[in-house]
Design an enzyme around this catalytic site. Structure first.
Site, PDB file in Angstrom:
ATOM      1  N   ASN A  85       0.853  -1.184   0.000  1.00 50.44           N
ATOM      2  CA  ASN A  85       0.000   0.000   0.000  1.00 50.44           C
ATOM      3  C   ASN A  85       0.888   1.233   0.000  1.00 50.44           C
ATOM      4  OD1 ASN A  85      -1.453   2.342   1.463  1.00 50.44           O
ATOM      5  ND2 ASN A  85      -3.133   0.959   0.968  1.00 50.44           N
ATOM      6  N   SER A 116      -4.791   0.008  -2.846  1.00 49.40           N
ATOM      7  CA  SER A 116      -5.259   1.309  -2.377  1.00 49.40           C
ATOM      8  C   SER A 116      -6.511   1.096  -1.537  1.00 49.40           C
ATOM      9  CB  SER A 116      -5.573   2.237  -3.551  1.00 49.40           C
ATOM     10  OG  SER A 116      -5.962   3.510  -3.079  1.00 49.40           O
ATOM     11  N   GLU A 117      -6.615   1.828  -0.407  1.00 47.76           N
ATOM     12  CA  GLU A 117      -7.697   1.540   0.532  1.00 47.76           C
ATOM     13  C   GLU A 117      -9.088   1.872   0.024  1.00 47.76           C
ATOM     14  OE1 GLU A 117      -5.463   5.010   2.675  1.00 47.76           O
ATOM     15  OE2 GLU A 117      -4.936   3.392   1.328  1.00 47.76           O
ATOM     16  N   ASN A 118      -9.192   2.593  -1.102  1.00 46.92           N
ATOM     17  CA  ASN A 118     -10.521   2.812  -1.663  1.00 46.92           C
ATOM     18  C   ASN A 118     -11.013   1.616  -2.465  1.00 46.92           C
ATOM     19  OD1 ASN A 118      -8.439   3.582  -3.498  1.00 46.92           O
ATOM     20  ND2 ASN A 118      -9.944   4.584  -4.816  1.00 46.92           N
TER      21      ASN A 118
END
Length: 217
Positions: free
Chosen positions: A26, A49-51
């Protein structure tokens, strides 16, 4: 001797060399996202990616930008063959469940014991920005930090103890600054590399925390 600080792109390029084949990684908002542009093309590395994106590639050319293909920092990205999208909740499950091998974050401060402060300076007019940093700091197997060694006013960002609100406790494994590469170990902060022309003693004078010379170890 004189020395030249690394640019933000050079820091990103240096971090990219340390990301191994097969790693799930990440890249935090800001400088860390530049790392995607310097990963070796023959290495299979899975950028997260955290989305809710996995399998991102380097930044696209302006004419190839897709407004529906962005990372958590709202930057345009590309998707490699086999890349995918998924629910935001599943993305955080990856982060919290220990499925991220390396996360790379920016920082306001890093303490000698690996404490990380990167979401708020504590100033009344500052805008807090936690994002997924707290989840990554405790969930990733390794935490790398990229940052300038000094603040704009010349103060060290590497300190004995953080004065800003913490993001994570004892979570940082390695620091990549514009002056040096430093490992956070049980023995203390061990300097592995410095920029050409910079002596260890000069680096220590610029750093608030005690350093250990591991360059020739």
């Amino acid at each position: 001797m004189t020395y030249q600080r690394l640019t933000r792109d050079q820091i990103a390029q240096r971090v990219a060399k340390d990301i191994p084949e097969g790693a799930y990684v990440n890249l935090g908002i800001g400088l860390p996202t530049k790392i995607a542009n310097y990963l070796e093309k023959d290495k299979e590395i899975f950028l997260h990616s955290e989305n809710g994106v996995l399998g991102m590639g380097p930044a696209p050319a302006p004419e190839d930008r897709d407004p529906e293909l962005i990372n958590a920092g709202k930057e345009y990205v590309t998707l490699l063959t086999g890349g995918c999208f998924f629910h935001h909740g599943d993305s955080f499950t990856m982060m919290r469940g220990g499925h991220i091998d390396i996360c790379v974050l920016g920082a306001f401060q890093v303490a000698a014991n690996g404490d990380l402060a990167n979401w708020h300076t504590g100033e009344p007019d500052a805008i807090p920005a936690v994002g997924g940093a707290m989840d990554l700091a405790i969930g990733a197997k390794k935490v790398f930090v990229t940052m300038e060694h000094l603040t704009k006013s010349g103060e060290s960002k590497i300190v004995e103890r953080c004065s800003y609100p913490l993001t994570g406790i004892g979570c940082v494994d390695r620091i990549y600054s514009d002056l040096a590469v430093i490992d956070v170990t049980s023995d203390g902060l061990v300097v592995r590399e410095v920029v050409a022309g910079l002596l260890f003693e000069e680096l220590q004078k610029l750093t608030s925390a005690v350093l250990i010379n591991g360059i020739h170890a």
